[in-house]
Design an enzyme around this catalytic site. Structure first.
Site, PDB file in Angstrom:
ATOM      1  N   LYS A   1      37.289  46.026  34.217  1.00 55.79           N
ATOM      2  CA  LYS A   1      36.173  45.824  35.140  1.00 55.79           C
ATOM      3  C   LYS A   1      36.619  45.631  36.594  1.00 55.79           C
ATOM      4  O   LYS A   1      35.851  45.912  37.527  1.00 55.79           O
ATOM      5  CB  LYS A   1      35.343  44.614  34.700  1.00 55.79           C
ATOM      6  CG  LYS A   1      34.502  44.841  33.459  1.00 55.79           C
ATOM      7  CD  LYS A   1      33.294  45.705  33.760  1.00 55.79           C
ATOM      8  CE  LYS A   1      32.317  45.724  32.609  1.00 55.79           C
ATOM      9  NZ  LYS A   1      31.090  46.492  32.916  1.00 55.79           N
TER      10      LYS A   1
ATOM     11  N   SER B   1      39.932  47.842  26.235  1.00 60.07           N
ATOM     12  CA  SER B   1      39.240  47.551  27.495  1.00 60.07           C
ATOM     13  C   SER B   1      39.363  46.137  28.000  1.00 60.07           C
ATOM     14  O   SER B   1      39.165  45.890  29.191  1.00 60.07           O
ATOM     15  CB  SER B   1      37.755  47.897  27.342  1.00 60.07           C
ATOM     16  OG  SER B   1      37.183  47.155  26.278  1.00 60.07           O
TER      17      SER B   1
END
Length: 502
Positions: free
Chosen positions: A55, A305
């Site tokens: 992110k 992720s």
């Protein structure tokens, strides 16, 4: 928002500034996974970013390109975790004031992480959706610039740098498996990869209970899920982005889902290959590779992720890993209520298998229902157990795929009460915050007696309660349950519930 074209997105990716703060993460060959699947598997290690999540890329790319006026006014975002930390660190590096709106249910470790980067935190609502609504109000009040977690051209371009790195690091890649929540990650990766290597297959991976992208593409328009699963909270999004949907619909080759048990097994696979632990959303892509059925000459990449998971959640993950990897089967078995019955069952059936769990309580003088967990070496081995039970006339039900059994019943000792009247069973999803139970009971009212209650912390922002009510007016009861604002699921027809508590 103006439409994003592939050329524009690729240009943004090629000129992005993410490396001012983000790392070019390794692409590791996974030896054990490769041997298990039969082809060379690679792991894109976004869990090794400074905030342990991808992110940071999109957040920084967006914030770094704000005007001087926008930067001076500060920024604001709504997030329960990884996006919040990415925005906070990006703001710190650029010297910009940041306000992060987080749900009141956010674990303290995540709130402390955001504050450690110098951001201001306000808590609002019991979910991301409620926090996001409050964030809109604060945008108007403060004049800060809102940093969207996924549906923004510059955020999408920032995430797309992962695709650029993969092509550079492994030119022979054939498939890229991407975890999907709102869609920013897969939109960025697909935009770049399909522009330079259209032969590479892009595979979207979502949890079965949070598959907004898969359903949206199948419907031809964005859908809103009535509720989302609470296990893989990093991708628990009710509606995907407008632009992320458009790009995914045009550029993604396949959309698949995986179960909670498969996610847990993938977490273990990641640990065995790297000695690192990813969060449930971070294991999605690995689960996708394991279940997809790839050819032997494939060179798939899984996007790992993120790794922002509380330590307490590891117990829940470990408990479900055996079933997810096919190494455990859970059965409800009926035994005669007589001396020597358990010994005979072990001799006839268990012989050669380890017992992981055996739960039993006297409930009848004729038959006993037991919950037994047995180690298995394969799906074929489980079928052999089922065949042996049939051969020896043991009535049984395979509960290996039943979430209520795994989350509640296997932790309970008891049976049908024999005294409850007009009893109805439900699972209630609770926000993990003080007074949540009291608020729920107040909203439902005191008209019905609670005949059963089981709660177990999931060490997340949402928890699950198994509850029984005595009520001769079921419709009225469920009207009150719906009005409470808490999500409920009727369980009276659940096989495990019927065998062990009703």
């Amino acid at each position: 928002m103006s439409p994003i074209t592939i050329d524009t997105t690729v240009k943004e990716i090629l000129t992005t500034r993410v490396y001012d703060v983000a790392s070019k993460t390794p692409l590791d060959w996974a030896a054990k996974l490769s041997a298990q699947i039969g082809c060379n598997v690679y792991l894109k290690r976004e869990d090794l970013q400074p905030v342990h999540s991808f992110k940071l890329r999109g957040a920084y790319n967006k914030i770094a390109q704000l005007s001087q006026k926008e930067q001076a006014s500060g920024i604001i975002a709504a997030s329960a975790g990884n996006h919040a930390q990415g925005v906070a660190l990006a703001a710190k590096r650029l010297g910009i004031s940041a306000l992060i709106i987080m749900p009141r249910t956010t674990p303290g470790i995540k709130i402390d992480a955001v504050k450690s980067y110098g951001a201001e935190v306000e808590l609002a609502g019991d979910s991301y959706s409620e926090a996001a609504e409050y964030c809109k109000k604060r945008v108007a009040e403060t004049g800060r610039t809102y940093i969207h977690p996924f549906d923004d051209p510059l955020v999408i371009a920032g995430q797309g740098t992962i695709g650029q790195e993969i092509i550079e690091q492994q030119p022979g890649v054939t498939h890229i498996f991407v975890p999907v929540g709102g869609g920013g990650l897969i939109a960025g990766i697909a935009s770049y990869v399909k522009a330079v290597r259209p032969d590479v297959k892009i595979i979207s991976v979502e949890p079965q209970d949070s598959n907004a992208m898969q359903l949206s593409v199948a419907s031809g328009e964005r859908v809103v899920l009535p509720h989302v699963g609470i296990f893989a909270d990093g991708v628990a999004v009710k509606q995907v982005g407008e632009e992320t949907f458009r790009i995914a619909r045009d550029k993604v080759d396949d959309f698949i889902t995986v179960t909670t048990d498969e996610i847990c097994a993938a977490t273990k696979s990641m640990f065995e290959d790297t000695r690192s632990i990813v969060e449930p959303a971070g294991a999605l892509a690995i689960a996708g590779i394991v279940t997809y059925g790839l050819p032997k000459n494939a060179r798939p990449v899984a996007i790992c992720s993120g790794a922002n998971m509380t330590f307490e959640r590891l117990q829940q993950v470990a408990e479900r890993t055996l079933i997810g990897s096919g190494k455990e089967a859970v059965f409800a078995v009926s035994l005669p209520e007589q001396p020597g019955a358990l010994r005979k069952f072990c001799t006839d059936i268990v012989n050669g298998h380890n017992i992981n769990e055996f739960s039993y309580r006297l409930s009848s003088r004729h038959h006993a229902h037991v919950l037994v967990g047995l180690t298995t070496s394969s799906a074929r081995d489980k079928q052999t157990l089922i065949h042996k039970m049939a051969l020896h006339h043991y009535d049984n039900s395979d509960l290996s795929g039943d979430d209520i059994t795994k989350e509640h019943l296997r932790h309970m000792i008891g049976g049908p009460s024999g005294h409850a009247v007009d009893e109805h069973m439900y699972e209630i999803t609770f926000p993990e915050r003080p007074r949540a139970l009291a608020d729920f009971l107040t909203a439902v009212g005191d008209e019905w007696n609670i005949s059963l209650f089981h709660y177990r912390s999931a060490a997340s922002d949402q928890g699950s309660v198994f509850i029984g009510f005595e009520s001769s007016e079921r419709k009225k009861l469920e009207t009150n349950l719906a009005a409470s604002g808490f999500t409920y699921t009727r369980l009276d027809q659940n096989k495990g519930v019927q065998l062990f508590v009703q």
